[in-house]
Every structure is written in C-alpha cells, then in structure tokens.
Design a protein around this motif. Structure first.
Motif, PDB file in Angstrom:
ATOM      1  N   VAL A  54       0.852  -1.188   0.000  1.00 32.05           N
ATOM      2  CA  VAL A  54       0.000   0.000   0.000  1.00 32.05           C
ATOM      3  C   VAL A  54       0.887   1.237   0.000  1.00 32.05           C
ATOM      4  O   VAL A  54       1.733   1.410   0.879  1.00 32.05           O
ATOM      5  N   PHE A  55       0.687   2.057  -1.000  1.00 33.41           N
ATOM      6  CA  PHE A  55       1.443   3.314  -1.104  1.00 33.41           C
ATOM      7  C   PHE A  55       0.512   4.497  -0.917  1.00 33.41           C
ATOM      8  O   PHE A  55      -0.643   4.441  -1.313  1.00 33.41           O
ATOM      9  N   GLU A  56       1.049   5.549  -0.363  1.00 36.09           N
ATOM     10  CA  GLU A  56       0.321   6.805  -0.359  1.00 36.09           C
ATOM     11  C   GLU A  56       0.338   7.352  -1.774  1.00 36.09           C
ATOM     12  O   GLU A  56       1.389   7.374  -2.407  1.00 36.09           O
ATOM     13  N   ALA A  57      -0.826   7.775  -2.243  1.00 34.35           N
ATOM     14  CA  ALA A  57      -0.890   8.401  -3.564  1.00 34.35           C
ATOM     15  C   ALA A  57      -0.430   9.840  -3.409  1.00 34.35           C
ATOM     16  O   ALA A  57      -1.233  10.754  -3.313  1.00 34.35           O
ATOM     17  N   LEU A  58       0.865  10.037  -3.323  1.00 38.86           N
ATOM     18  CA  LEU A  58       1.382  11.387  -3.117  1.00 38.86           C
ATOM     19  C   LEU A  58       1.222  12.190  -4.389  1.00 38.86           C
ATOM     20  O   LEU A  58       1.536  11.729  -5.471  1.00 38.86           O
ATOM     21  N   LYS A  59       0.714  13.392  -4.221  1.00 38.44           N
ATOM     22  CA  LYS A  59       0.543  14.250  -5.389  1.00 38.44           C
ATOM     23  C   LYS A  59       1.823  15.040  -5.585  1.00 38.44           C
ATOM     24  O   LYS A  59       1.974  16.134  -5.081  1.00 38.44           O
TER      25      LYS A  59
END
Ligand SMILES: [Zn+2]
Length: 203
Positions: A54-59
């Motif tokens: 699980v990754f953070e969807a970093l913008k």
C-alpha cells in the motif's frame, strides 16, 4: 595570425560545452534515480512475507509547486520559505517516489501480488489505534503520541500502519483498486500537515 577579441566560433563553443556537461549530470542523476527505484521495488517485491503493498498516492505535482510569494501591507516581499521548499522539492523528486510506485506495481503483478494506493491526507496525524486525528498527536517530527488513547510510536511507523489500514479498507470496500477514480473528499481542516518525505527514508 593574431585575431582581435573572441571569434564567433569560440563564443559559441564554450556554452555548448557547458550545456553538454549539465546534460551529462542530468542524465547521471536520472540514471541514479532509476537505479534506486529498480533496486527498491525489487527489494520490496522479493520479500515473500508480503503479498500486498500500500502506497500513499502522493501528489508530487502539487507538492513540488513553488510556494506563493508573500508580500506585506506595503507590497514588499516577505520570506516565504521558498528556499526550504526548493530543497524539499528536490528531496521529493530525487526520492523517486513515482518510479518506485510504478516499478513495484508491475514487478508485484508479475508475482501475483497487489499494489494499491490510498489517499495520503493526514496519515501523519492519525492514530493507528483509535483513528483520532490531530496535529497535536505530533509533538515532534519523529514522535507520535495520541492525545486521545495515549498510543505512542515512531511517527513514521504509526503513519505506515495508518496507510496499511487504509489499503485494507480500500480492498474490502470493493472500490476499484487499480484505476484511479476521481472522488472529492472534504477533510476537516486540521492544520498544516508535516511532510514525511526525507531523502533515503524509503526502502
Ligand atoms: Zn489513539
């Protein structure tokens, strides 16, 4: 034969050489980043203990935007921490977050493993145990102390557990996992969120 001044040829040679040098370094930097992303993603996927990532969807685009110029009442420019932000931008970009996520995704798929991304909002302020979310949960960059249930942890570890939980929730919710669907969520304003990205932290 003596010539006066600098010939047109010579004038254009020097910058060309400099451009080539810069291009060479940029290519080198890109190679280092790609290499790092390949090694990190391989390392993650090769671990038999994990089937779900699980990754953070970093913008990245928003995070790397230049900060707004600030002016005082007289229209004079005030410090806006642009230099600090520039350093952070470099750290984010050079941490190769995007390539790490995309390489991990395809490498995981080849092994029948799954990679999903989750919204990153306030993952650094949320308690992994009781979900209480507040900037006060972060007395320092490294420490997490929940102001409701008293849970204490290293801030990065607490955030990682929060992100993993969000991933499992997403998995169980039946929402599409791979296609990024656009939803607008309104999060209660909780104060500025500290960025967790520092160079060399991933992996
Ligand atoms: Zn708590």
């Amino acid at each position: 034969m003596a010539t006066q001044g600098v010939s047109a040829k010579k004038r254009f040679e020097k910058p060309k050489k400099a451009y080539r040098k810069v291009a060479k370094y940029q290519q080198y930097e890109k190679n280092v980043r790609q290499d790092y992303a390949h090694q990190t993603s391989h390392h993650l996927v090769a671990n038999d203990a994990y089937d779900l990532y699980v990754f953070e969807a970093l913008k990245i685009q928003t995070m790397t935007k230049r900060p707004q110029a600030k002016t005082d009442a007289q229209g004079r420019f005030l410090p806006n921490k642009a230099t600090a932000k520039a350093g952070l931008n470099r750290a984010i970009l050079s941490s190769a977050w995007g390539p790490v996520v995309s390489f991990t995704t395809y490498k995981a798929l080849r092994q029948g493993k799954l990679v999903i991304t989750v919204p990153p909002a306030y993952s650094s302020q949320e308690c992994a145990v009781c979900t209480f979310t507040s900037p006060d949960n972060r007395p320092s960059q490294a420490a997490f102390v929940c102001q409701r249930c008293g849970h204490t942890d290293h801030a990065d570890h607490n955030a990682a557990v929060v992100i993993a939980k969000r991933g499992i929730q997403k998995l169980l919710s039946g929402d599409p996992l791979t296609k990024a669907h656009k939803t607008t969520r309104i999060f209660r304003k909780l104060g500025p969120e500290r960025s967790e990205v520092t160079p060399g932290e991933i992996g």
